[in-house]
Design a protein around this motif. Sequence first.
Motif, mmCIF file in Angstrom:
data_model
loop_
_atom_site.group_PDB
_atom_site.id
_atom_site.type_symbol
_atom_site.label_atom_id
_atom_site.label_comp_id
_atom_site.label_asym_id
_atom_site.label_seq_id
_atom_site.Cartn_x
_atom_site.Cartn_y
_atom_site.Cartn_z
ATOM 1 N N ALA A 103 0.848 -1.192 0.000
ATOM 2 C CA ALA A 103 0.000 0.000 0.000
ATOM 3 C C ALA A 103 0.884 1.242 0.000
ATOM 4 C CB ALA A 103 -0.910 -0.002 1.219
ATOM 5 N N ALA A 104 0.454 2.270 -0.716
ATOM 6 C CA ALA A 104 1.250 3.488 -0.828
ATOM 7 C C ALA A 104 1.409 4.151 0.535
ATOM 8 C CB ALA A 104 0.586 4.449 -1.795
ATOM 9 N N PRO A 105 2.635 4.367 0.997
ATOM 10 C CA PRO A 105 2.846 4.998 2.298
ATOM 11 C C PRO A 105 2.193 6.367 2.417
ATOM 12 C CG PRO A 105 4.886 4.004 1.524
ATOM 13 C CD PRO A 105 3.917 3.939 0.376
ATOM 14 N N ALA A 106 2.171 7.138 1.337
ATOM 15 C CA ALA A 106 1.573 8.469 1.388
ATOM 16 C C ALA A 106 0.067 8.391 1.637
ATOM 17 C CB ALA A 106 1.854 9.226 0.101
ATOM 18 N N LYS A 107 -0.578 7.363 1.077
ATOM 19 C CA LYS A 107 -2.015 7.210 1.309
ATOM 20 C C LYS A 107 -2.279 6.747 2.739
ATOM 21 C CE LYS A 107 -3.378 6.548 -3.494
ATOM 22 N NZ LYS A 107 -3.996 5.670 -4.522
ATOM 23 N N ALA A 108 -1.445 5.849 3.250
ATOM 24 C CA ALA A 108 -1.586 5.425 4.638
ATOM 25 C C ALA A 108 -1.412 6.613 5.579
ATOM 26 C CB ALA A 108 -0.566 4.346 4.958
ATOM 27 N N ALA A 109 -0.456 7.491 5.269
ATOM 28 C CA ALA A 109 -0.237 8.676 6.097
ATOM 29 C C ALA A 109 -1.445 9.611 6.055
ATOM 30 C CB ALA A 109 1.018 9.407 5.634
ATOM 31 N N ALA A 110 -2.068 9.747 4.875
ATOM 32 C CA ALA A 110 -3.249 10.602 4.764
ATOM 33 C C ALA A 110 -4.402 10.051 5.592
ATOM 34 C CB ALA A 110 -3.662 10.722 3.295
ATOM 35 N N ILE A 111 -4.562 8.732 5.596
ATOM 36 C CA ILE A 111 -5.620 8.109 6.393
ATOM 37 C C ILE A 111 -5.399 8.395 7.876
ATOM 38 C CG2 ILE A 111 -6.581 5.886 7.132
ATOM 39 C CD1 ILE A 111 -5.919 4.884 4.244
ATOM 40 N N ARG A 112 -4.171 8.247 8.329
ATOM 41 C CA ARG A 112 -3.868 8.523 9.742
ATOM 42 C C ARG A 112 -4.020 10.007 10.071
ATOM 43 N NH1 ARG A 112 0.031 4.452 8.612
ATOM 44 N NH2 ARG A 112 1.601 6.035 8.111
ATOM 45 N N ALA A 113 -3.653 10.877 9.135
ATOM 46 C CA ALA A 113 -3.786 12.309 9.372
ATOM 47 C C ALA A 113 -5.244 12.716 9.570
ATOM 48 C CB ALA A 113 -3.183 13.090 8.199
ATOM 49 N N LEU A 114 -6.135 11.950 8.988
ATOM 50 C CA LEU A 114 -7.565 12.212 9.146
ATOM 51 C C LEU A 114 -8.133 11.616 10.429
ATOM 52 C CD1 LEU A 114 -8.528 11.684 5.428
ATOM 53 C CD2 LEU A 114 -9.066 13.731 6.752
ATOM 54 N N GLY A 115 -7.308 10.918 11.186
ATOM 55 C CA GLY A 115 -7.749 10.426 12.491
ATOM 56 C C GLY A 115 -8.103 8.965 12.553
ATOM 57 N N ALA A 116 -7.956 8.239 11.453
ATOM 58 C CA ALA A 116 -8.287 6.815 11.456
ATOM 59 C C ALA A 116 -7.078 5.987 11.873
ATOM 60 C CB ALA A 116 -8.759 6.377 10.072
ATOM 61 N N GLU A 117 -7.337 4.791 12.358
ATOM 62 C CA GLU A 117 -6.283 3.840 12.709
ATOM 63 C C GLU A 117 -5.977 2.983 11.490
ATOM 64 O OE1 GLU A 117 -5.507 0.056 15.760
ATOM 65 O OE2 GLU A 117 -7.508 0.939 15.556
ATOM 66 N N THR A 118 -4.708 2.669 11.273
ATOM 67 C CA THR A 118 -4.340 1.759 10.192
ATOM 68 C C THR A 118 -3.632 0.536 10.761
ATOM 69 O OG1 THR A 118 -2.191 2.832 9.806
ATOM 70 C CG2 THR A 118 -4.069 3.636 8.524
ATOM 71 N N ILE A 119 -3.886 -0.606 10.114
ATOM 72 C CA ILE A 119 -3.252 -1.870 10.479
ATOM 73 C C ILE A 119 -2.694 -2.487 9.201
ATOM 74 C CG2 ILE A 119 -3.622 -4.213 11.336
ATOM 75 C CD1 ILE A 119 -5.861 -3.131 13.080
ATOM 76 N N GLY A 120 -1.425 -2.850 9.203
ATOM 77 C CA GLY A 120 -0.819 -3.486 8.043
ATOM 78 C C GLY A 120 -0.831 -4.998 8.164
ATOM 79 N N VAL A 121 -1.012 -5.680 7.041
ATOM 80 C CA VAL A 121 -0.967 -7.139 7.015
ATOM 81 C C VAL A 121 -0.080 -7.576 5.857
ATOM 82 C CG1 VAL A 121 -3.261 -7.422 8.023
ATOM 83 C CG2 VAL A 121 -3.021 -7.322 5.542
ATOM 84 N N GLY A 122 0.508 -8.776 6.001
ATOM 85 C CA GLY A 122 1.289 -9.336 4.917
ATOM 86 C C GLY A 122 0.379 -9.900 3.838
ATOM 87 N N GLY A 123 0.962 -10.202 2.699
ATOM 88 C CA GLY A 123 0.175 -10.782 1.610
ATOM 89 C C GLY A 123 -0.450 -9.717 0.732
#
Length: 328
Positions: A103-123
């Motif tokens: 997943a694009a790190p910049a998009k993950a950062a945008a999701i977190r900046a909006l206040g949501a929690e992110t969880i990464g998984v393998g595969g």
Amino acid sequence: MSTAGLVLGPADLRAAADRIASHVLRTPLLPGPPTTGSGTSLLLKAEHLQVGGSFKTRGAANAVLALGADRVVTGSSGNHGIALARLARTLGIRLTVVLAAGAAPAKAAAIRALGAETIGVGGGVAEREERARALALETDAAFIPSSDHPLVVAGQGTAGAEILADAPDTETLYVPTGGGGLLAGVCLAAAHHPVRVVGVEPAATPRYARSLAAGRPVRLPPSTTVADGLRGQYPGAVPYPVIRDRVDDLIAVGDAEILAAAALLRRYGVDAEPSGAVALAGALRAGRRERAVAVVSGGNTPARLHALTSTRAERLDRADGHLTGAAQ
């Protein structure tokens, strides 16, 4: 929500359009580049100007507003997560977004900046969706997938309904295809219209073309493509029968074609991410002389995401206010 025996129709799109009206933009049709040597040009459905930077806001808003949940879990490659995170912040909903490897790190950062929690998984996407579904059950949250949900499909279909209302003489619609939510929604919008509907998939992940050829849903292994939002490994239970019964053709395009289409869009003043340029790549590959529309599905480029997240989520509203003015 069970999808057994589910039949979606025009009424679902009308209900979705009414439900999400105050949360999305009616994006314009912009003049696009020639698709043949004769100079035949096409129009671009400018979903890169959509609130949250992509068409994903349509389906996310329809599902969130209809379900009325106070906690939501989803799996996303990025844009669906961004769309849900914006809504969650506005509506006071707790959101967790599961992201697959790659997943694009910049998009993950945008999701977190909006206040949501992110969880990464393998595969890949399949493992991501399995983890998101399990987490939703564990936490008693609503699971809102990026494409495989009737409310999401109906919401995405409002983009197709707008195209056909604004350009009813369109002969062919080119639609980027990952999980299939947008393509299925456009198929619903075109159910009683003579327009040709063409799905365009990255060559590395032709899950719908292979499934339709096999006569059943086929699961592909994880793959990589510059179109990071279109890495789905298998057709969804909701989109698959809609697409099977209405799509006219499926085209596969390679990464070089996708990047060339993105560069061409930039010359026309359209800053699209690679996934957003896939439909244009398909139209260029088809090279037909026709009145056509290609959906530019997203504009969350690294530069835009960096500009948004560098000043935190508060600046997102100002950015979308500017886009609203540009789209009207």
